[in-house]
Structure formats: structure tokens, C-alpha cells
Design a protein around this motif. Structure first.
Motif, short mmCIF file in Angstrom:
data_model
loop_
_atom_site.label_atom_id
_atom_site.label_comp_id
_atom_site.label_asym_id
_atom_site.label_seq_id
_atom_site.Cartn_x
_atom_site.Cartn_y
_atom_site.Cartn_z
N ALA A 82 54.33 73.93 28.14
CA ALA A 82 53.39 74.75 28.90
C ALA A 82 51.96 74.58 28.39
O ALA A 82 51.00 74.64 29.17
CB ALA A 82 53.80 76.22 28.82
N GLN A 83 51.79 74.35 27.09
CA GLN A 83 50.47 74.20 26.50
C GLN A 83 49.92 72.78 26.65
O GLN A 83 48.77 72.51 26.27
CB GLN A 83 50.54 74.56 25.00
N GLY A 84 50.73 71.89 27.19
CA GLY A 84 50.27 70.52 27.41
C GLY A 84 50.31 69.65 26.17
O GLY A 84 49.71 68.57 26.14
N HIS A 85 51.05 70.06 25.14
CA HIS A 85 51.12 69.30 23.90
C HIS A 85 52.01 68.08 24.01
O HIS A 85 51.87 67.12 23.24
CB HIS A 85 51.63 70.18 22.75
N PHE A 138 62.91 65.62 31.04
CA PHE A 138 61.48 65.53 30.72
C PHE A 138 60.65 65.73 31.99
O PHE A 138 59.65 66.47 31.99
CB PHE A 138 61.16 64.18 30.09
N ALA A 139 61.04 65.10 33.08
CA ALA A 139 60.33 65.26 34.35
C ALA A 139 60.42 66.70 34.84
O ALA A 139 59.45 67.25 35.36
CB ALA A 139 60.90 64.29 35.39
N LEU A 140 61.57 67.31 34.69
CA LEU A 140 61.79 68.68 35.13
C LEU A 140 60.84 69.65 34.41
O LEU A 140 60.31 70.59 35.01
CB LEU A 140 63.24 69.06 34.84
N LEU A 141 60.60 69.40 33.12
CA LEU A 141 59.81 70.32 32.31
C LEU A 141 58.31 70.22 32.57
O LEU A 141 57.53 71.00 32.01
CB LEU A 141 60.09 70.08 30.82
N ASN A 159 57.10 70.98 35.34
CA ASN A 159 56.88 72.00 36.36
C ASN A 159 57.07 73.40 35.78
O ASN A 159 58.09 73.68 35.16
CB ASN A 159 57.84 71.77 37.53
N GLU A 160 56.10 74.29 36.02
CA GLU A 160 56.15 75.64 35.46
C GLU A 160 57.35 76.42 35.95
O GLU A 160 58.00 77.13 35.17
CB GLU A 160 54.86 76.39 35.79
N ASN A 161 57.65 76.33 37.23
CA ASN A 161 58.79 77.08 37.76
C ASN A 161 60.09 76.65 37.11
O ASN A 161 60.97 77.49 36.82
CB ASN A 161 58.87 76.91 39.28
N ASN A 162 60.24 75.35 36.89
CA ASN A 162 61.45 74.86 36.23
C ASN A 162 61.53 75.36 34.79
O ASN A 162 62.60 75.74 34.31
CB ASN A 162 61.46 73.33 36.23
N ARG A 163 60.39 75.36 34.10
CA ARG A 163 60.39 75.85 32.72
C ARG A 163 60.79 77.32 32.66
O ARG A 163 61.57 77.73 31.78
CB ARG A 163 59.00 75.68 32.09
N GLU A 164 60.28 78.12 33.59
CA GLU A 164 60.62 79.55 33.57
C GLU A 164 62.07 79.79 33.94
O GLU A 164 62.71 80.72 33.44
CB GLU A 164 59.68 80.31 34.51
N MET A 165 62.61 78.95 34.81
CA MET A 165 64.04 79.06 35.15
C MET A 165 64.90 78.76 33.92
O MET A 165 65.86 79.49 33.62
CB MET A 165 64.36 78.09 36.29
N LEU A 166 64.53 77.73 33.17
CA LEU A 166 65.29 77.38 31.98
C LEU A 166 65.07 78.41 30.86
O LEU A 166 65.99 78.69 30.08
CB LEU A 166 64.91 75.98 31.50
N ASN A 221 52.59 83.83 22.85
CA ASN A 221 52.32 82.44 22.50
C ASN A 221 51.40 81.77 23.51
O ASN A 221 50.48 81.03 23.13
CB ASN A 221 53.63 81.66 22.39
N ALA A 222 51.64 82.02 24.79
CA ALA A 222 50.82 81.42 25.84
C ALA A 222 49.39 81.96 25.79
O ALA A 222 48.41 81.20 25.87
CB ALA A 222 51.44 81.68 27.21
N GLU A 223 49.25 83.28 25.64
CA GLU A 223 47.92 83.88 25.62
C GLU A 223 47.15 83.49 24.36
O GLU A 223 45.94 83.27 24.38
CB GLU A 223 48.03 85.40 25.72
N ALA A 224 47.86 83.39 23.23
CA ALA A 224 47.21 83.00 21.97
C ALA A 224 46.69 81.58 22.05
O ALA A 224 45.61 81.27 21.53
CB ALA A 224 48.18 83.16 20.80
N PHE A 225 47.45 80.70 22.68
CA PHE A 225 46.99 79.32 22.86
C PHE A 225 45.72 79.30 23.72
O PHE A 225 44.74 78.63 23.37
CB PHE A 225 48.09 78.48 23.51
#
Length: 322
Positions: free
Chosen positions: A45-48, A131-134, A136-143, A167-171
Motif C-alpha cells: 500500500a505504501q508503494g515500497h 504479486f499482480a493482485l496486490l 490493487n487496493e480492493n484486493n489488498r483489503e479483501m486479503l 501504519n498507513a496514516e503514519a507513512f
């Protein structure tokens, strides 16, 4: 079977060892694998993670530890290397061997430290489909929901969800601090929760200084990526409400305490001041006396160095003579 359903099933049915040490919060099974995967989702999510290669970085270790501390009893510790190694049994996680260590990695049954893992593995690779699935934000939240629901009791779901949000807001907050330091955004007041602010400030400062103490120069990282330095405010937050990178320094635990007590300071030419208090009474300050008049070790980017007005405030507060 659709790809999303395939990996939702994989994340839901992770192989986890049972044991008496584990509480109902983790459904009496080891929580290492789902916690590491939650940390991994945060890094995506942070693009790392831009390529299909997962490294054992301090950021990954920090995130794993933050999740761990929310649901595991105090005093129970673990290494991020443990789930990083054992996820290889899940089918979608593939360890990348160190060159000429392929057979050693294949025959290794267990590891417990990052050092052991780094001797035989460079990192890990995901299934290309995953890797391709991740991406996408919706896929990440589903997992993410699948991991939390399947592996943890309902009463700790809010804590894990909250930690992910922090974690998201701190980043984002750490990025704002960098942007502000470079003049890309102004001083617009935005309110953040203390946990978000603390984590974001720490991340910005520690990374700016490359995990190195500005005063004594020590730089130490444990094999798991834990750093010796703190993110220290020059003018305390309680007085300034200022998290600017220029109001902070990365300091080791000893230098942090000594600076906060006014026994060390910094001049406007960025050299270290030692207070006479260092040698008062029965004090034996050791190497701290050798810091006198030495230049500090600042960030590579000059925009991130301590603000002179903050240093002046600190010296005046403790009556340190320049």
C-alpha cells in the motif's frame, strides 16, 4: 477458480502450529504468518514493493513488530525471520537462495534469526499472479479481511484494523514532513492521532539520519532491523507541537537522555557542547566528554538539518554556553 478466490483461500488456510503458549486471541495457534502478511500488505500500500522481490528490510520488521505487540502477550518475542522462512510451505511464497546455497536452503528445516536466514536466502518472491493482485487496493483489503477474520478472535479484530490504519496514516505523515522540509507544502494545521504522529515522526527522523546518532555517530541495527537510535525532539513536543524534521535529531539512547537533560547541546555551527554537569559529583561520562567541539552528523540532505532557532531554544533552556 478465480484468482482472487484462490488467494483468499490460501490466506485463510495458512498452516499454523498450535501450542499452549498461544491465547484465544490467535485462536491458540502461532500468529507469525498472518502478521507478516499484514505487514506485507502495508508495504504494498505504501508503494515500497515495486518488483516481485520481498526483502527483509527494517520497515518490514518494524511493521511486523507493531502488529505483534497488539495481540501477543508482553514478554513474548519473535523474529520476523521465522514466518519469512516458513511461509515457503504455503505454495505462493518462494525463497530466493543465495548463489551456490541452493541445496543448503532446500535442506534447511528451521531457522530462528535473520542472520541465519540471510546466510542462505536473499529474500522471497510471490506467485506472479499474487504479486499482480496486490497492486490493487480492493484486493489488498479483501486479503487483509481474510487474514484477520480467519486467524484472530473477534475481540482483537478492531486492534489489528486500527494498527493497519495507523501504519498507513503514519507513512503519509512522514511523507508530509519530508514535503514540508523541502518547501513543497505549507504549515497547514492537520490533526493526527498521537500514535500516528509518533510513528510518522520516528520514521522520518530515523530514515533521514540513516539510523545514525547525530551526536556520537553510532549506527547499529540488530539482525531483525531494530535500530539503536530514537527520534528526539530538540524543542519538546509538549512545548512546540512541532514535528518538523528540522526540530528533530536521531540520537542513541544515551545521547538522547543526556541531550534531554541538558548535558549535551549543539552550537549554531553544528558542533557539540558538553555541559560541566557531565563531570559533577561521581559522574563517569566516559566517551561523552570526547564529543566536545565535534561536528554533528546530519542527514545527507541539508534541508533536513536541525533548525538554528530550535538549537538556540535548547541552549537557552539549559543555559548552555556556546
Amino acid at each position: 477458480m478465480p484468482i482472487t478466490e484462490k488467494y483468499q483461500k490460501s490466506f485463510t488456510h495458512l498452516n499454523r502450529a498450535p501450542g499452549r503458549v498461544w491465547t484465544p486471541a490467535t485462536k491458540k495457534k502461532a500468529p507469525h504468518k498472518p502478521l507478516l502478511l499484514l505487514a506485507l500488505l502495508d508495504l504494498f500500500a505504501q508503494g515500497h514493493i515495486q518488483t516481485n522481490f520481498i526483502e527483509l528490510t527494517p520497515d518490514l520488521s518494524d511493521l511486523f513488530t507493531l502488529y505483534w505487540s497488539r495481540i501477543v502477550l508482553p514478554g513474548q518475542k519473535s523474529s520476523v525471520a521465522f514466518p519469512f522462512f516458513f511461509l515457503r510451505s504455503e505454495g505462493f511464497w518462494h525463497l530466493v537462495p543465495v548463489p551456490e546455497k541452493e541445496q543448503v536452503l532446500a535442506s534447511t528445516k528451521s531457522i530462528s534469526t535473520v542472520g541465519q536466514l540471510r546466510d542462505i536466502a536473499l529474500g522471497a518472491r510471490l506467485d506472479d499472479e499474487l504479486f499482480a493482485l496486490l497492486q490493487n487496493e480492493n484486493n489488498r483489503e479483501m486479503l487483509r479481511a481474510a487474514l484477520i477474520t480467519a486467524h484472530f478472535s473477534e475481540d482483537v479484530h478492531p486492534a489489528l484494523i486500527e494498527q493497519g490504519a495507523v501504519n498507513a496514516e503514519a507513512f503519509d505523515y512522514s511523507l508530509r514532513l519530508y514535503e514540508k522540509a523541502h518547501g513543497k507544502i505549507g504549515d497547514k494545521e492537520e490533526k493526527y492521532k498521537p500514535a500516528v504522529r509518533d510513528q510518522g515522526f520516528r520514521r522520518a527522523i530515523v530514515n533521514a539520519y540513516g539510523h545514525r546518532c547525530a551526536l556520537c555517530g553510532i549506527r547499529m541495527l540488530t539482525p531483525d532491523g531494530h535500530t539503536v537510535v530514537d527520534a528526539a525532539h530538540i524543542v519538546p513536543w509538549s512545548e512546540s507541537h512541532n514535528d518538523d524534521i528540522s526540530n528533530g535529531m536521531a540520537l542513541c539512547r544515551l545521547c538522547h537522555w543526556t541531550f534531554d537533560e541538558g548535558m549535551l547541546g549543539v552550537r549554531n555551527d553544528y558542533t557539540v557542547i558538553t555541559s560541566p554537569l557531565l563531570v559533577r559529583n561521581t559522574n563517569v561520562p566516559g566517551f561523552l566528554l570526547n564529543l566536545a567541539d565535534r561536528p554533528i552528523i546530519g542527514p545527507p540532505e541539508r534541508d533536513l538539518w536541525p533548525a538554528l532557532e530550535s538549537l538556540v531554544h535548547h541552549r537557552k533552556r539549559f543555559r548552555l554556553r556556546s
